[in-house]
Design an enzyme around this catalytic site. Structure first.
Site, short mmCIF file in Angstrom:
data_model
loop_
_atom_site.label_atom_id
_atom_site.label_comp_id
_atom_site.label_asym_id
_atom_site.label_seq_id
_atom_site.Cartn_x
_atom_site.Cartn_y
_atom_site.Cartn_z
N SER A 115 65.55 52.19 36.50
CA SER A 115 65.89 52.68 35.17
C SER A 115 66.31 54.15 35.25
CB SER A 115 64.71 52.44 34.22
OG SER A 115 65.09 52.52 32.88
N ASP B 142 66.66 41.37 31.07
CA ASP B 142 66.33 42.76 30.75
C ASP B 142 66.77 43.08 29.33
OD1 ASP B 142 66.06 45.55 30.64
OD2 ASP B 142 66.82 45.85 32.67
N GLY C 170 62.59 40.61 33.52
CA GLY C 170 62.76 41.62 32.49
C GLY C 170 63.04 42.98 33.10
N HIS C 171 62.92 44.01 32.26
CA HIS C 171 63.17 45.37 32.74
C HIS C 171 62.15 45.77 33.81
CE1 HIS C 171 65.10 49.23 32.50
NE2 HIS C 171 63.98 49.85 32.22
N LEU C 172 60.93 45.29 33.68
CA LEU C 172 59.90 45.53 34.68
C LEU C 172 59.72 44.29 35.55
CD1 LEU C 172 57.19 47.40 32.53
CD2 LEU C 172 58.83 48.41 34.13
#
Length: 261
Positions: free
Chosen positions: A87, A210, A237-239
């Site tokens: 990120s 994400d 996902g984003h994590l």
């Protein structure tokens, strides 16, 4: 102004710097750090504005934060390292490789963007949450942001992950000013016109689900970088490295190479 950056060293092998994103200190690598430390010497960094690092007045820039990472390498006595960033940390990693190419061997960029007008914008769920968050009680807003960084399937089926991340985030809570200063670094980042000059071999990883950084930015990065391999993580996902840590470790270790010095 001198900024003190907190960091720690773990493991043995080729050096690998881990740089996290907005609102996350070095604990954010918890699901993958032990496995990576079996193969590499890890340098885990608290970005300025979070954890045990200083939080000078903002706004920050990705370039200044990349300078912080270079300073950590100096302090650690490491001339050249692999760099893994997620990120905002991926933006910092790009800046480091562009500004200090002699310090960077290989790059792993997770769930990030090249920035600039050609990048795909923030997905609608995050845009709505950012608009709604000021009206929420702070603890409720933080929970929503953590849940938004995971997939709905993870939130429903593995609530212990949400609670673990929340516990860490409460323990390293940022002042609103520091969060905003980090957010400004992400908002102002634009490496798109410079990436053709980034020579480090790069692995681009991105979860297909994400909701924070549009997954289409992975292919965009792949098209802009001269030596990049793009790998999408289905259902991530984003994590995604919290949700699928074994997948992240396998891809990262394979790309960086256990025998690279």
């Amino acid at each position: 102004m001198s900024v003190r950056i907190a960091w720690e060293r773990r493991g043995d092998g080729a050096p690998v710097v881990l740089v996290h994103g907005l609102g996350y200190a070095r604990w954010g690598w918890e699901p993958v750090a032990d496995a990576l430390a079996e193969r590499f010497e890890l340098i885990l960094v608290d970005n300025r504005g979070i954890g045990e690092s200083d939080a000078p007045p903002g706004p920050y820039t990705a370039r200044a934060m990349a300078g912080d990472v270079a300073g950590v390498l100096d302090e650690a006595g490491i001339e050249r390292a692999h760099v893994v960033g997620t990120s905002l940390g991926g933006m910092i990693a790009q800046e480091l490789a562009l500004e200090r190419p002699e310090r960077v061997d290989r790059l792993v960029l997770a769930c990030t963007t090249p920035g600039g007008p050609g990048a795909f914008p923030t997905p609608e769920p995050t845009v709505r949450l950012l608009a709604e968050a000021p009206s929420l009680e702070p603890a409720a807003a933080l929970r929503r942001f953590v849940e938004n960084a995971l997939t709905p399937q993870t939130v429903a089926g593995r609530p212990e992950l949400v609670e673990r991340i929340l516990a860490h985030r409460h323990a390293t809570a940022q002042p609103a000013e520091a969060w905003a200063a980090q957010a400004a670094a992400a908002a102002s980042f634009d490496a798109s016109a410079r990436l053709s000059g980034l020579g480090a071999p790069t692995l681009v990883l991105h979860g297909t689900d994400d909701r924070v950084v549009d997954v289409r930015n992975a292919d965009l990065l792949g098209s802009l970088l001269p030596d990049a391999h793009v790998e999408l993580v289905p259902g991530g996902g984003h994590l995604f490295f919290w949700e699928q840590p074994e997948r992240f470790v396998a891809a990262t270790a394979s790309f960086l190479g256990e025998d690279r010095g």
